[in-house]
Design an enzyme around this catalytic site. Structure first.
Site, PDB file in Angstrom:
ATOM      1  N   CYS A 147       8.745  12.464   8.528  1.00 14.02           N
ATOM      2  CA  CYS A 147       8.657  13.652   9.283  1.00 14.02           C
ATOM      3  C   CYS A 147       9.305  13.678  10.105  1.00 14.02           C
ATOM      4  O   CYS A 147      10.032  15.348  10.415  1.00 14.02           O
ATOM      5  CB  CYS A 147       7.426  13.991  10.370  1.00 14.02           C
ATOM      6  SG  CYS A 147       6.986  12.633  11.740  1.00 14.02           S
ATOM      7  N   GLY A 189       3.932  18.792  10.148  1.00  8.77           N
ATOM      8  CA  GLY A 189       5.489  18.486   9.277  1.00  8.77           C
ATOM      9  C   GLY A 189       5.864  19.289  10.562  1.00  8.77           C
ATOM     10  O   GLY A 189       6.362  19.419  11.327  1.00  8.77           O
ATOM     11  N   GLU A 237       0.116  17.037  15.538  1.00  4.71           N
ATOM     12  CA  GLU A 237       1.318  16.181  15.287  1.00  4.71           C
ATOM     13  C   GLU A 237       1.470  16.697  13.773  1.00  4.71           C
ATOM     14  O   GLU A 237       1.191  15.783  12.724  1.00  4.71           O
ATOM     15  CB  GLU A 237       1.574  14.626  15.276  1.00  4.71           C
ATOM     16  CG  GLU A 237       1.522  14.296  16.382  1.00  4.71           C
ATOM     17  CD  GLU A 237       2.521  14.501  17.846  1.00  4.71           C
ATOM     18  OE1 GLU A 237       3.843  14.591  16.990  1.00  4.71           O
ATOM     19  OE2 GLU A 237       2.686  14.183  18.640  1.00  4.71           O
ATOM     20  N   LYS A 264      -9.799   8.206  11.174  1.00  2.00           N
ATOM     21  CA  LYS A 264      -9.821   8.481   9.951  1.00  2.00           C
ATOM     22  C   LYS A 264      -8.388   7.850   9.694  1.00  2.00           C
ATOM     23  O   LYS A 264      -7.512   8.979   9.252  1.00  2.00           O
ATOM     24  CB  LYS A 264     -10.187   9.750   8.672  1.00  2.00           C
ATOM     25  CG  LYS A 264     -10.898   9.972   7.453  1.00  2.00           C
ATOM     26  CD  LYS A 264     -11.098  10.864   6.932  1.00  2.00           C
ATOM     27  CE  LYS A 264      -9.615  11.120   6.224  1.00  2.00           C
ATOM     28  NZ  LYS A 264      -9.123  10.092   5.921  1.00  2.00           N
ATOM     29  N   GLU A 310      -6.227   8.999   2.612  1.00  2.00           N
ATOM     30  CA  GLU A 310      -6.871   8.001   1.529  1.00  2.00           C
ATOM     31  C   GLU A 310      -5.866   7.491   1.108  1.00  2.00           C
ATOM     32  O   GLU A 310      -6.742   6.519   0.171  1.00  2.00           O
ATOM     33  CB  GLU A 310      -7.010   9.263   0.983  1.00  2.00           C
ATOM     34  CG  GLU A 310      -7.248  10.153   0.175  1.00  2.00           C
ATOM     35  CD  GLU A 310      -7.252  11.826   1.784  1.00  2.00           C
ATOM     36  OE1 GLU A 310      -7.076  11.152   2.783  1.00  2.00           O
ATOM     37  OE2 GLU A 310      -7.121  12.536   0.906  1.00  2.00           O
ATOM     38  N   ASP A 348       0.903  -1.041  -0.152  1.00  2.00           N
ATOM     39  CA  ASP A 348       0.318   0.308  -0.229  1.00  2.00           C
ATOM     40  C   ASP A 348       0.716   1.435   0.163  1.00  2.00           C
ATOM     41  O   ASP A 348       0.596   2.149  -0.571  1.00  2.00           O
ATOM     42  CB  ASP A 348      -0.733   0.085   1.004  1.00  2.00           C
ATOM     43  CG  ASP A 348      -2.087   0.612   1.149  1.00  2.00           C
ATOM     44  OD1 ASP A 348      -2.904   1.209  -0.155  1.00  2.00           O
ATOM     45  OD2 ASP A 348      -2.772   1.231   2.543  1.00  2.00           O
ATOM     46  N   LYS A 406       6.754  25.075  17.687  1.00  2.00           N
ATOM     47  CA  LYS A 406       6.806  26.225  16.791  1.00  2.00           C
ATOM     48  C   LYS A 406       5.673  25.487  15.045  1.00  2.00           C
ATOM     49  O   LYS A 406       4.794  25.257  15.573  1.00  2.00           O
ATOM     50  CB  LYS A 406       8.439  25.983  16.200  1.00  2.00           C
ATOM     51  CG  LYS A 406       8.900  26.710  16.593  1.00  2.00           C
ATOM     52  CD  LYS A 406       9.608  27.595  15.337  1.00  2.00           C
ATOM     53  CE  LYS A 406      10.892  26.834  14.811  1.00  2.00           C
ATOM     54  NZ  LYS A 406      12.212  27.425  15.042  1.00  2.00           N
ATOM     55  N   GLU A 420       9.350  22.159   3.659  1.00  2.00           N
ATOM     56  CA  GLU A 420       9.321  20.393   4.226  1.00  2.00           C
ATOM     57  C   GLU A 420       9.391  19.703   2.495  1.00  2.00           C
ATOM     58  O   GLU A 420       8.109  19.581   1.999  1.00  2.00           O
ATOM     59  CB  GLU A 420       7.561  20.255   4.460  1.00  2.00           C
ATOM     60  CG  GLU A 420       8.350  18.647   4.892  1.00  2.00           C
ATOM     61  CD  GLU A 420       7.265  18.451   6.194  1.00  2.00           C
ATOM     62  OE1 GLU A 420       5.914  18.583   5.351  1.00  2.00           O
ATOM     63  OE2 GLU A 420       7.657  17.152   6.919  1.00  2.00           O
ATOM     64  N   LEU A 436     -14.468  23.906  20.056  1.00  2.00           N
ATOM     65  CA  LEU A 436     -14.127  24.604  21.957  1.00  2.00           C
ATOM     66  C   LEU A 436     -13.850  22.872  22.649  1.00  2.00           C
ATOM     67  O   LEU A 436     -13.938  22.026  23.949  1.00  2.00           O
ATOM     68  CB  LEU A 436     -14.911  24.508  23.156  1.00  2.00           C
ATOM     69  CG  LEU A 436     -14.386  25.946  23.057  1.00  2.00           C
ATOM     70  CD1 LEU A 436     -15.606  26.584  24.124  1.00  2.00           C
ATOM     71  CD2 LEU A 436     -12.863  26.814  23.191  1.00  2.00           C
TER      72      LEU A 436
HETATM   73  P1  NAD Z   1      -2.304  14.958   5.394  1.00  2.00           P
HETATM   74  O1  NAD Z   1      -2.382  16.543   6.473  1.00  2.00           O
HETATM   75  O2  NAD Z   1      -2.356  16.172   3.830  1.00  2.00           O
HETATM   76  O3  NAD Z   1      -3.539  14.683   5.740  1.00  2.00           O
HETATM   77  C1  NAD Z   1      -3.080  13.916   7.044  1.00  2.00           C
HETATM   78  C2  NAD Z   1      -4.979  13.193   7.392  1.00  2.00           C
HETATM   79  O4  NAD Z   1      -5.793  14.586   7.278  1.00  2.00           O
HETATM   80  C3  NAD Z   1      -5.213  12.509   6.282  1.00  2.00           C
HETATM   81  O5  NAD Z   1      -5.903  11.597   7.144  1.00  2.00           O
HETATM   82  C4  NAD Z   1      -6.546  13.670   5.218  1.00  2.00           C
HETATM   83  O6  NAD Z   1      -7.254  12.908   4.595  1.00  2.00           O
HETATM   84  C5  NAD Z   1      -7.100  14.239   6.379  1.00  2.00           C
HETATM   85  N1  NAD Z   1      -7.768  15.471   5.853  1.00  2.00           N
HETATM   86  C6  NAD Z   1      -7.199  16.391   4.938  1.00  2.00           C
HETATM   87  N2  NAD Z   1      -8.216  17.040   4.879  1.00  2.00           N
HETATM   88  C7  NAD Z   1      -8.915  17.004   5.893  1.00  2.00           C
HETATM   89  C8  NAD Z   1      -9.549  18.112   6.497  1.00  2.00           C
HETATM   90  N3  NAD Z   1     -10.062  19.266   5.681  1.00  2.00           N
HETATM   91  N4  NAD Z   1     -10.312  18.094   8.005  1.00  2.00           N
HETATM   92  C9  NAD Z   1      -9.881  16.911   8.336  1.00  2.00           C
HETATM   93  N5  NAD Z   1      -8.672  16.069   7.609  1.00  2.00           N
HETATM   94  C10 NAD Z   1      -8.479  16.032   6.865  1.00  2.00           C
HETATM   95  O7  NAD Z   1      -1.216  14.898   5.380  1.00  2.00           O
HETATM   96  P2  NAD Z   1      -0.382  13.887   4.726  1.00  2.00           P
HETATM   97  O8  NAD Z   1       0.232  14.637   3.129  1.00  2.00           O
HETATM   98  O9  NAD Z   1      -1.420  12.362   4.654  1.00  2.00           O
HETATM   99  O10 NAD Z   1       1.305  13.450   5.694  1.00  2.00           O
HETATM  100  C11 NAD Z   1       2.240  13.950   5.139  1.00  2.00           C
HETATM  101  C12 NAD Z   1       2.396  15.053   6.549  1.00  2.00           C
HETATM  102  O11 NAD Z   1       1.819  14.492   7.487  1.00  2.00           O
HETATM  103  C13 NAD Z   1       3.954  16.125   5.744  1.00  2.00           C
HETATM  104  O12 NAD Z   1       3.732  17.082   5.992  1.00  2.00           O
HETATM  105  C14 NAD Z   1       4.466  15.557   8.053  1.00  2.00           C
HETATM  106  O13 NAD Z   1       5.707  15.588   8.239  1.00  2.00           O
HETATM  107  C15 NAD Z   1       3.021  14.696   9.024  1.00  2.00           C
HETATM  108  N6  NAD Z   1       3.122  14.247   9.615  1.00  2.00           N
HETATM  109  C16 NAD Z   1       3.877  14.487  10.825  1.00  2.00           C
HETATM  110  C17 NAD Z   1       3.769  13.594  12.568  1.00  2.00           C
HETATM  111  C18 NAD Z   1       4.261  14.575  13.199  1.00  2.00           C
HETATM  112  O14 NAD Z   1       4.691  12.883  13.851  1.00  2.00           O
HETATM  113  N7  NAD Z   1       4.994  15.193  13.666  1.00  2.00           N
HETATM  114  C19 NAD Z   1       4.128  12.478  11.973  1.00  2.00           C
HETATM  115  C20 NAD Z   1       3.998  11.769  10.286  1.00  2.00           C
HETATM  116  C21 NAD Z   1       3.429  13.135   9.336  1.00  2.00           C
END
Ligand code: NAD
Length: 490
Positions: free
Chosen positions: A295, A263, A261, A186, A189, A103, A463, A393, A255
């Site tokens: 990340c 980028g 968590e 969730k 995708e 996947d 930050k 990033e 609220l």
């Molecule tokens: P993304 O923000 O595009 O999506 C993350 C999740 O949010 C997905 O499930 C997506 O479907 C959902 N989403 C999108 N729009 C939404 C909305 N309007 N409301 C609610 N949910 C919504 O991120 P991505 O591309 O899947 O992942 C990569 C990012 O995640 C990078 O920036 C990476 O650094 C970060 N990341 C952070 C950590 C951490 O622990 N800090 C860990 C892994 C990844």
């Protein structure tokens, strides 16, 4: 790792069933579907249920209905169930690893050793902590007996990104369930398959109906419904900073407590007293791990002037030798990127680097591999410090290398981006290690290695990398509230 993993060769790809939603302990079909794509070939793996707002409503209702019963289940029994999850994860490790690899495009050897094993450890760890989740008695100078209770919050919306589907969903679901909450998950995708396998596995372990619900679909279509749902008590979000800001805004409007968590863009500092060979090995591991879709990867290498040319030359020689290819080949270290759009973003940044005067020291384009979303591990030197390629990033297998002349300059460069998730430094000077670790703006700092993680070690951002901590007992703070009970003794 088992002996099987250590033998060279290519593993068979799994047969993948079409996905369904998991709501209230039952599998549900949807009319609308979307494709899950194999990133190593670009071909469709299977189809997934395209959840709607009505599906989110049903999942939240099921989680609400299950909440009082799970909260009232003795902690020791919740712990037993979570421990059974860990056992089942280990007993089905091959199946989970193969699904995750197909996947996400991760090398299967890493899926087994890192992703699957980490999930088992997370469930074990929070199984143990579930039993110690107690309050405190507080001696007070008033005629009262005062104590605190740690209570679950209720229904948790757990939203996870594409890059570590198994690990990051367990980072939320294990502590949330340990503390007595119920969950609507969730997954991203692009990579939802393992969330569905895990849902079945949790049910098999004895997680009652409705305690974990999984709704697949697009964040842009169902995300807002979940984030602002009156039946959701807490949002646990991992993903990009842009979507995280949006989640925080909606959480603020309604609220709801939220942990974010987000980028990262970590700096990896190599001081002049570091071991060069080890530094080069660690720098490569830090930026190619998970094809750079990490990340807490190390995409920015900051090198002391005295070592700059030596380290660049070593990177130029070693990086092209990193094995890139089929994730089901046990020799592969770097698989494809998880999707076409992720590779397109990386290509834009490499183009930008060329426009900004960057020198491509290794890689810089697509490898000669047919199909799939592959990109060569790439090293870029001589960029101006304020280039977007350094500040933003990239989230791909790209390393930028900068030079510094003093400890103060190294710290300033490391802290110069809006992110603050992780950082690392290499030195043999103990005083410097502590001094610099204290000055780096990051939720976790590694000294003389990279990506040392464990369910007991908290991580999270400062930050633009967000707030809240996952792993460790700290994670349970985000899934409980403290109630004080004061009994008059007068
Ligand atoms: P993304 O923000 O595009 O999506 C993350 C999740 O949010 C997905 O499930 C997506 O479907 C959902 N989403 C999108 N729009 C939404 C909305 N309007 N409301 C609610 N949910 C919504 O991120 P991505 O591309 O899947 O992942 C990569 C990012 O995640 C990078 O920036 C990476 O650094 C970060 N990341 C952070 C950590 C951490 O622990 N800090 C860990 C892994 C990844």
């Amino acid at each position: 790792m088992t002996a099987v993993d250590e033998r060279p060769g290519t593993r068979p790809r799994p047969d993948v069933e079409p996905g369904r939603l998991f709501i209230g302990g039952r599998w549900t079909e949807t009319e609308a579907r979307f494709d899950a794509v194999d990133p190593a070939t670009g071909r469709t793996l299977t189809s997934l249920a395209r959840g709607t707002a009505a599906d989110v409503d049903a999942a939240v209702a099921a989680a609400r209905q299950a909440a009082p019963g799970w909260a009232a289940t003795p902690a020791r029994e919740r712990a037993r169930v979570l421990h059974r999850v860990a056992d089942l994860v280990r007993s089905r490790a091959d199946e989970l690893a193969a699904l995750e690899s197909a996947d996400v495009g991760k090398p299967i050897s890493l899926c087994r050793a890192v992703d699957v094993e980490t999930v088992a450890e997370q469930y074990e760890y929070y199984s143990a902590l579930a039993q110690g989740l107690d309050g405190a008695t507080r001696p007070v100078p008033i005629p009262a007996h005062a104590y605190t209770r740690r209570e679950p919050l209720g229904v948790v919306a757990a939203i996870t990104p594409f890059n570590f589907p198994l690990v990051l969903s367990a980072s939320k679901i294990a502590p949330a369930l340990a503390a007595g909450n119920t969950v609507v998950h969730k997954p991203a995708e692009d990579t939802s398959l393992s969330a569905l396998l895990m849902a079945g596995l949790l049910a098999e372990a004895g997680v009652p109906d409705g305690v974990l619900n999984v709704v697949t679909g697009f964040g842009s279509e169902i995300g807002d419904t979940l984030l602002s749902h009156p039946g959701v008590d807490k949002i646990a979000f991992t993903g990009s900073t842009a979507v995280g800001r949006h989640a925080a805004a909606l959480a603020g409007r309604h609220l709801k407590p939220v942990t974010l968590e987000l980028g990262g863009n970590a700096a990896h500092i190599v001081f002049e007293d570091a071991d060069v060979e080890q530094a080069v090995g660690a720098a490569i591991k830090a930026f190619v791990f998970n094809t750079g879709q990490f990340c807490m990867g190390g995409p920015r290498l900051l090198v002391a002037g005295a070592l700059y040319d030596t380290i660049l030359a070593a990177l130029a020689e070693a990086v092209p030798q990193v094995p890139v290819g089929d994730p089901f080949d046990l020799a592969t270290v770097v698989g494809p990127m998880a999707g076409e759009r992720h590779r397109a973003k990386v290509e834009q940044y490499v183009e930008q680097a060329r426009a900004d005067g960057g020198r491509i020291v290794a890689g810089g384009g697509r490898p000669d591999i047919e199909g799939g979303f592959f990109f060569q591990p790439t090293v870029i030197a001589d960029l101006p410090d304020d280039s977007r390629v350094i500040r933003e990033e990239i989230f791909g297998p790209v390393l930028t290398v900068q030079r510094f002349t003093s400890e103060d300059e190294a710290v300033a460069l490391a802290n110069s981006t809006p992110y603050g998730l992780a950082a690392g430094l290499r030195t043999t000077n103990l005083a410097r290690a502590h001094r610099v670790a204290a000055r780096l703006q990051a939720g976790i700092v590694w000294v003389n290695d990279w990506a040392m993680l464990d369910p007991a070690i908290p991580f999270g951002g400062v930050k633009d990398s967000g707030y809240g901590r996952e792993h460790g007992p700290e994670s349970l703070d985000a899934y409980t509230r403290t109630k004080s009970v004061v009994i008059s003794l007068a």
